[in-house]
Design a protein around this motif. Structure first.
Motif, PDB file in Angstrom:
ATOM      1  N   THR A 290       0.893  -1.282   0.058  1.00  0.00           N
ATOM      2  CA  THR A 290       0.126   0.084  -0.108  1.00  0.00           C
ATOM      3  C   THR A 290       0.904   1.251   0.106  1.00  0.00           C
ATOM      4  N   ALA A 291       1.835   1.158   1.011  1.00  0.00           N
ATOM      5  CA  ALA A 291       2.923   2.487   0.760  1.00  0.00           C
ATOM      6  C   ALA A 291       3.386   2.356  -0.462  1.00  0.00           C
ATOM      7  N   ARG A 292       3.874   1.278  -1.082  1.00  0.00           N
ATOM      8  CA  ARG A 292       4.609   1.441  -2.455  1.00  0.00           C
ATOM      9  C   ARG A 292       3.402   2.056  -3.583  1.00  0.00           C
ATOM     10  N   ARG A 293       2.346   1.620  -3.551  1.00  0.00           N
ATOM     11  CA  ARG A 293       1.210   2.105  -4.239  1.00  0.00           C
ATOM     12  C   ARG A 293       1.159   3.510  -4.100  1.00  0.00           C
ATOM     13  N   ALA A 294       0.673   4.127  -2.855  1.00  0.00           N
ATOM     14  CA  ALA A 294       0.666   5.439  -2.729  1.00  0.00           C
ATOM     15  C   ALA A 294       1.834   6.188  -3.331  1.00  0.00           C
ATOM     16  N   ALA A 295       3.102   5.795  -3.052  1.00  0.00           N
ATOM     17  CA  ALA A 295       4.098   6.502  -3.420  1.00  0.00           C
ATOM     18  C   ALA A 295       4.062   6.701  -4.974  1.00  0.00           C
ATOM     19  N   LEU A 296       3.786   5.515  -5.633  1.00  0.00           N
ATOM     20  CA  LEU A 296       3.922   5.417  -7.280  1.00  0.00           C
ATOM     21  C   LEU A 296       2.640   6.494  -7.681  1.00  0.00           C
ATOM     22  N   ILE A 297       1.432   6.268  -7.052  1.00  0.00           N
ATOM     23  CA  ILE A 297       0.269   7.409  -7.384  1.00  0.00           C
ATOM     24  C   ILE A 297       0.941   8.702  -7.279  1.00  0.00           C
ATOM     25  N   THR A 298       1.722   9.064  -6.168  1.00  0.00           N
ATOM     26  CA  THR A 298       2.002  10.668  -5.829  1.00  0.00           C
ATOM     27  C   THR A 298       2.878  10.818  -7.132  1.00  0.00           C
ATOM     28  N   HIS A 299       3.664   9.967  -7.339  1.00  0.00           N
ATOM     29  CA  HIS A 299       4.619  10.282  -8.527  1.00  0.00           C
ATOM     30  C   HIS A 299       3.902  10.497  -9.783  1.00  0.00           C
ATOM     31  N   LEU A 300       2.909   9.577 -10.075  1.00  0.00           N
ATOM     32  CA  LEU A 300       2.260   9.569 -11.337  1.00  0.00           C
ATOM     33  C   LEU A 300       1.375  10.980 -11.290  1.00  0.00           C
ATOM     34  N   ARG A 301       0.752  11.462 -10.323  1.00  0.00           N
ATOM     35  CA  ARG A 301       0.195  12.594 -10.320  1.00  0.00           C
ATOM     36  C   ARG A 301       0.952  13.786 -10.532  1.00  0.00           C
TER      37      ARG A 301
END
Length: 333
Positions: free
Chosen positions: A101-112
């Motif tokens: 979940t933390a990795r997914r949140a970090a990826l979403i942040t970078h994507l956005r």
């Protein structure tokens, strides 16, 4: 029972059976000729190993369950050690889920961050946004047809609805021509007399969020961002041509719209109508997409509490602000 029969009845391979034996989970009897001899209990053990494997438990961690059966319990998880193994497996999964979940949140942040950075309109040397759209529409978009769904609107009184805006106010549609100033945050806002432009749109795309499937194939669906940018770029001209105020309106929540206002640097507010109360009050046309009911694109010109003019259908949306501007100039107050 030979190893082949055991494997067939338990639904595994002979190689798997030999692996279970190497771990000490199976201890078959040996015949005089040194062949392994399996019994019904071994079949039960192998089936239990398979069942636990489907739950995600590694073979090496099935021993407490097999021991539970070995001492005569009906179920492999009747023993405290089995329950402890369940808890240990759940705790391990929870740690893995938290990490993912933390990795997914970090990826979403970078994507956005990357998508927003690339979707923002570049600034000129003076810090002003250029007077052009930054999103190009596909050349083969289907053109919406005039189905007459808005023909009844001119001359209709604006309904007494209060809609939340991205400016932390509540705008009452039948009070748009009241002479008061904007209301306090979270209170009804009344605007000065004159014309109010409300462009109604289905859904503004957002970086990192998928649009409904088949969006480009729906006549009139694609183009909400270029339309918003058009009203942004012509905002001052619209005011000079007699518009007192400009609003965008959709069924998206205010927080969703607030991100669009910030990302596109819109100088006007968006109105949120998640329950589509305006559609019910005025009989506005809608369509279905992605399991949601969305507004069809149209624009209302409201004057003295009455709908003075309606633009419908609208195409291309990237040029619609210019169409409204032309109408205002050709129909001065």
């Amino acid at each position: 029972m030979r190893i082949g029969e055991l494997a067939r009845r338990a639904g595994v391979t002979t190689k798997a059976v030999r692996y279970y034996e190497s771990l000490g989970l199976l201890t078959p009897e040996r015949l005089a000729n040194s062949y392994r001899d399996y019994d019904e209990h071994d079949v039960r053990l192998v089936r239990e190993i398979r069942a636990l494997a489907r739950l995600g438990l590694p073979v090496e961690r099935t021993r407490p369950f097999l021991d539970c059966l070995a001492v005569g319990h009906e179920h492999a998880d009747d023993c405290p050690a089995s329950l402890a193994e369940y808890r240990a497996a759940i705790d391990e999964l929870s740690r893995r889920i938290a990490g993912l979940t933390a990795r997914r949140a970090a990826l979403i942040t970078h994507l956005r961050q990357a998508a927003h950075r690339n979707s923002r309109v570049p600034e000129t040397d003076e810090g002003e946004a250029p007077m052009t759209d930054f999103v190009n529409l596909p050349a083969d978009l289907p053109v919406p047809e005039d189905d007459g769904a808005a023909a009844h609107l001119p001359g209709t009184p604006a309904p007494p609805l209060e809609l939340h805006s991205t400016g932390d106010t509540t705008v009452r549609l039948d009070a748009l021509d009241a002479p008061d100033a904007l209301g306090a945050p979270d209170g009804p806002a009344a605007l000065g007399s004159g014309r109010t432009v409300i462009y109604v749109y289905p859904l503004t795309g957002r970086p990192g969020t998928d649009l409904p499937e088949g969006w480009d194939a729906i006549p009139g669906a694609r183009g909400c961002t270029p339309e918003a940018c058009g009203f942004r770029d012509h905002y001052q001209e619209l005011l000079a041509a007699g518009a007192v105020r400009v609003f965008g309106l959709s069924s998206q929540e205010t927080d969703y719209q607030r991100e669009v206002v910030e990302r596109l640097r819109l100088p006007f507010e968006m109105l949120s109508d998640p329950t589509r109360s305006l559609a019910r009050a005025l009989g506005l046309p809608t369509f279905e997409a992605g399991g949601a009911t969305l507004y069809k694109r149209l624009t209302l010109i409201i004057r003295d509490g009455v709908i003075e003019h309606v633009f419908y259908p609208i195409f291309p949306p990237s040029e619609h602000a210019e169409q409204v501007l032309t109408w205002l100039r050709e129909n001065p107050l």
